[in-house]
Enzyme design. Structure first.
Site, short mmCIF file in Angstrom:
data_model
loop_
_atom_site.label_atom_id
_atom_site.label_comp_id
_atom_site.label_asym_id
_atom_site.label_seq_id
_atom_site.Cartn_x
_atom_site.Cartn_y
_atom_site.Cartn_z
N ARG A 169 68.72 52.56 4.18
CA ARG A 169 67.68 52.45 5.21
C ARG A 169 66.37 53.08 4.75
O ARG A 169 65.32 52.73 5.24
CB ARG A 169 68.11 53.22 6.48
N ARG A 173 59.63 54.87 -2.98
CA ARG A 173 58.37 54.24 -3.42
C ARG A 173 57.73 55.03 -4.55
O ARG A 173 57.71 56.25 -4.51
CB ARG A 173 57.34 54.25 -2.29
N ARG A 246 79.49 59.58 16.28
CA ARG A 246 78.91 60.89 16.02
C ARG A 246 78.18 61.30 17.29
O ARG A 246 77.46 60.49 17.90
CB ARG A 246 77.96 60.76 14.84
N ARG A 277 67.14 68.20 12.53
CA ARG A 277 65.69 68.04 12.60
C ARG A 277 65.11 68.76 13.80
O ARG A 277 65.82 69.04 14.77
CB ARG A 277 65.26 66.57 12.59
N GLU A 297 67.80 69.17 16.94
CA GLU A 297 68.86 68.16 17.07
C GLU A 297 70.06 68.60 16.25
O GLU A 297 69.98 68.69 15.03
CB GLU A 297 68.29 66.83 16.56
N TYR A 345 74.94 49.97 13.71
CA TYR A 345 73.84 50.92 13.54
C TYR A 345 72.52 50.15 13.72
O TYR A 345 71.76 49.97 12.78
CB TYR A 345 73.93 51.51 12.12
N ASP A 347 68.76 49.28 15.06
CA ASP A 347 67.50 49.84 15.54
C ASP A 347 67.07 49.09 16.80
O ASP A 347 67.64 48.05 17.14
CB ASP A 347 66.43 49.72 14.45
P1 FAD Z 1 71.91 52.22 24.83
O1 FAD Z 1 70.48 52.61 24.78
O2 FAD Z 1 72.93 53.21 24.40
O3 FAD Z 1 72.24 51.74 26.32
C1 FAD Z 1 73.54 51.54 26.79
C2 FAD Z 1 73.55 51.99 28.24
O4 FAD Z 1 74.79 51.61 28.84
C3 FAD Z 1 73.42 53.49 28.40
O5 FAD Z 1 72.36 53.78 29.29
C4 FAD Z 1 74.77 53.90 28.98
O6 FAD Z 1 74.67 55.00 29.88
C5 FAD Z 1 75.18 52.64 29.71
N1 FAD Z 1 76.64 52.52 29.89
C6 FAD Z 1 77.59 52.65 28.95
N2 FAD Z 1 78.82 52.50 29.50
C7 FAD Z 1 78.62 52.24 30.83
C8 FAD Z 1 79.49 52.00 31.91
N3 FAD Z 1 80.83 51.99 31.75
N4 FAD Z 1 78.96 51.77 33.15
C9 FAD Z 1 77.60 51.79 33.32
N5 FAD Z 1 76.74 52.03 32.32
C10 FAD Z 1 77.23 52.25 31.08
N6 FAD Z 1 65.94 52.92 16.89
C11 FAD Z 1 64.71 52.65 16.38
O7 FAD Z 1 64.33 51.48 16.29
N7 FAD Z 1 63.87 53.66 16.00
C12 FAD Z 1 64.21 54.97 16.08
O8 FAD Z 1 63.42 55.85 15.73
C13 FAD Z 1 65.51 55.29 16.60
N8 FAD Z 1 65.90 56.57 16.70
C14 FAD Z 1 67.14 56.86 17.20
C15 FAD Z 1 67.52 58.19 17.28
C16 FAD Z 1 68.78 58.52 17.80
C17 FAD Z 1 69.17 59.96 17.88
C18 FAD Z 1 69.66 57.48 18.22
C19 FAD Z 1 71.01 57.82 18.77
C20 FAD Z 1 69.28 56.16 18.14
C21 FAD Z 1 68.02 55.82 17.62
N9 FAD Z 1 67.60 54.49 17.53
C22 FAD Z 1 66.35 54.21 17.01
C23 FAD Z 1 68.46 53.37 17.97
C24 FAD Z 1 68.18 52.95 19.42
O9 FAD Z 1 68.45 54.04 20.28
C25 FAD Z 1 69.10 51.79 19.80
O10 FAD Z 1 68.96 50.72 18.89
C26 FAD Z 1 68.88 51.21 21.20
O11 FAD Z 1 68.42 52.15 22.11
C27 FAD Z 1 70.20 50.65 21.68
O12 FAD Z 1 70.08 50.01 22.91
P2 FAD Z 1 71.41 49.57 23.67
O13 FAD Z 1 70.98 48.89 24.93
O14 FAD Z 1 72.30 48.83 22.76
O15 FAD Z 1 72.21 50.91 23.96
N1 UDP Z 2 68.77 61.14 5.16
C1 UDP Z 2 68.82 62.21 4.29
N2 UDP Z 2 67.81 63.14 4.32
C2 UDP Z 2 66.76 63.03 5.17
C3 UDP Z 2 66.72 61.92 6.05
C4 UDP Z 2 67.75 61.01 6.03
O1 UDP Z 2 69.75 62.35 3.52
O2 UDP Z 2 65.87 63.90 5.14
C5 UDP Z 2 69.90 60.16 5.11
C6 UDP Z 2 71.03 60.55 6.06
O3 UDP Z 2 72.24 60.16 5.46
C7 UDP Z 2 70.74 59.69 7.28
C8 UDP Z 2 70.23 58.41 6.62
O4 UDP Z 2 69.46 58.88 5.49
O5 UDP Z 2 71.90 59.47 8.05
C9 UDP Z 2 69.37 57.53 7.50
O6 UDP Z 2 68.26 58.29 7.95
P1 UDP Z 2 67.43 57.86 9.22
O7 UDP Z 2 66.26 58.77 9.34
O8 UDP Z 2 67.17 56.40 9.17
O9 UDP Z 2 68.47 58.20 10.38
P2 UDP Z 2 68.40 58.07 11.98
O10 UDP Z 2 66.96 58.17 12.39
O11 UDP Z 2 69.05 56.76 12.30
O12 UDP Z 2 69.20 59.22 12.43
#
Ligand code: FAD
Ligand code: UDP
Length: 364
Positions: A169, A173, A246, A277, A297, A345, A347
């Protein structure tokens, strides 16, 4: 009788619901949290949007997805340029000429390439796991200082037990460019992510605080079809076994200072520091408030009943997911979509794209 019952109000659920309603279908959204939006939800404090479930930066190369989200909300020009802190020294991310200069005091791309070429000799053949993939991309110095500790605490597993794709991911560069993403479009919704979700769900009936799986008997009968966006193994009462996820724990603090770390995201890459982070939320929107909020986090083991943040896509879990996927085929009136139901996984832009494709198929 509704046409669709959406289980979950994250991006998948909200986009599907919006499009179904636009096409004249009736929709009811159930959400077990006490707010809509899933993981992109933000809480506002002192005029700062706090990314309650982890930092979210929107980035995409899909023209159609970018045009789609821009109908609902404008995006600012935030570019994610995180910094890594390893034993008190700062290094630019992603891995680029700035990082190489900070590590090796070199001047040209050719010098950086020569060092990495030498270090990657340790790996022969196709990389079989994350450790081999990382060393073959950036060599042993970067692997040791910026990847190994971070990855092992993030995933709770050794880098040799993790799939190679996780590290692919990240861009590598040989230019002086600290943009964490390669995508053409990037930004944060002006006014926060809640604006996007509110616009998508405008005029749609939503019930929060309702867990569909606990009230299946009541809600199964209220719609012709169910769109389920929760965890797939939970839907089937874990009958084939548990998939691994996780977990995360967030510790948020209000600080009486204007600017704490000078950047939205600082990664702590050594194993000994328990968090991965620190997010300083105001920087996502160029905030000028006199106070600031930071969030540490902490990666955590996950147990049923807790929020599942990341699927752990290793061989064991992928095999189990495939077995659940065969059960999905038998659920004729249920659509499974999103990060948890597809165990991917994803986005945000992938989730939106997938929801748009699924709903278009459905409405055809
Ligand atoms: P979710 O957002 O998980 O929505 C699912 C919903 O269903 C939740 O609100 C949950 O409460 C509800 N639900 C589940 N089970 C039930 C049930 N039985 N009854 C009623 N409701 C229920 N993506 C990016 O593009 N850029 C980023 O920088 C980025 N950062 C991230 C950082 C973190 C820490 C995490 C965890 C994810 C990140 N993502 C990022 C990914 C992004 O969060 C997801 O791609 C996106 O939000 C997923 O949407 P979703 O609708 O599939 O799931
Ligand atoms: N990663 C790392 N060092 C960093 C940032 C990321 O080793 O400083 C690795 C780590 O394995 C992580 C993966 O790159 O799970 C993807 O990073 P990303 O920032 O895309 O993770 P997310 O935002 O989805 O948690």
């Amino acid at each position: 009788m509704y046409d669709y019952l959406m289980v979950g109000s994250g991006l998948f659920g909200a986009v599907f619901a919006h499009e179904a309603k636009k096409a004249g279908r009736s929709v009811l959204v159930l959400e077990r949290r006490d707010h809509v939006g899933g993981n992109v939800y933000c809480e506002e404090k002192d005029g700062i949007h706090i990314h309650k479930y982890g930092a979210h930066i929107f980035h995409t190369s899909y023209e159609d997805v970018w045009a789609y989200v821009n109908q609902f909300v404008a995006f600012n020009n935030f570019i994610n340029s995180p910094v890594a802190n390893y034993q008190g020294h700062l290094y630019n991310l992603p891995f680029n000429m700035n990082t190489f200069r900070e590590l090796w005091d070199i001047v040209t791309p050719a010098q950086a390439k020569a060092i990495i070429a030498e270090q990657r000799k340790a790996i022969k053949g196709e990389p079989q796991n994350l450790e081999e993939q990382a060393i073959s991309l950036v060599g042993t110095d970067i692997y040791t200082k910026l990847i190994k500790g971070y990855t092992e605490k993030q995933w709770g597993r050794s880098c040799t037990e993790l799939p190679a794709f996780i590290i692919k991911r990240l861009p590598v560069r040989y230019t002086f460019d600290n943009n964490y993403f390669n995508d053409r479009y990037q930004g944060i919704p002006v006014g926060g992510y809640n604006k996007l979700i509110e616009a998508l769900l405008d005029g749609i009936e939503v019930r929060t605080g309702v867990d569909y799986l606990k009230e299946r008997a009541v809600y199964q009968a209220v719609a012709r079809k169910v769109v389920y966006t929760g965890s797939i193994d939970e839907y089937f009462d874990y009958k084939l076994g548990q998939l691994e996820y996780r977990g995360l724990r967030f510790e948020t603090e209000r600080l009486e200072e204007e600017n704490h770390q000078g950047v939205a995201v600082v990664n702590y890459t050594e194993r000994e520091i328990p968090y991965t982070r620190i997010i300083e939320h105001k920087h996502f929107e160029f905030g000028t408030q006199p106070v600031t909020y930071i969030t540490r986090e902490y990666p955590a083991d996950w147990h049923p009943g807790e929020e599942a943040y990341y699927p752990v896509n290793n061989d064991r879990n992928q095999k189990l997911y495939q077995q659940y996927a065969t059960l999905v085929e038998q659920e004729k009136n249920v659509i499974f979509g999103g990060r948890l139901a597809e165990y991917k996984y994803y986005d945000m832009d992938d989730v939106i794209k997938s929801a748009l494709e699924r709903v278009q198929e459905e409405l055809r």
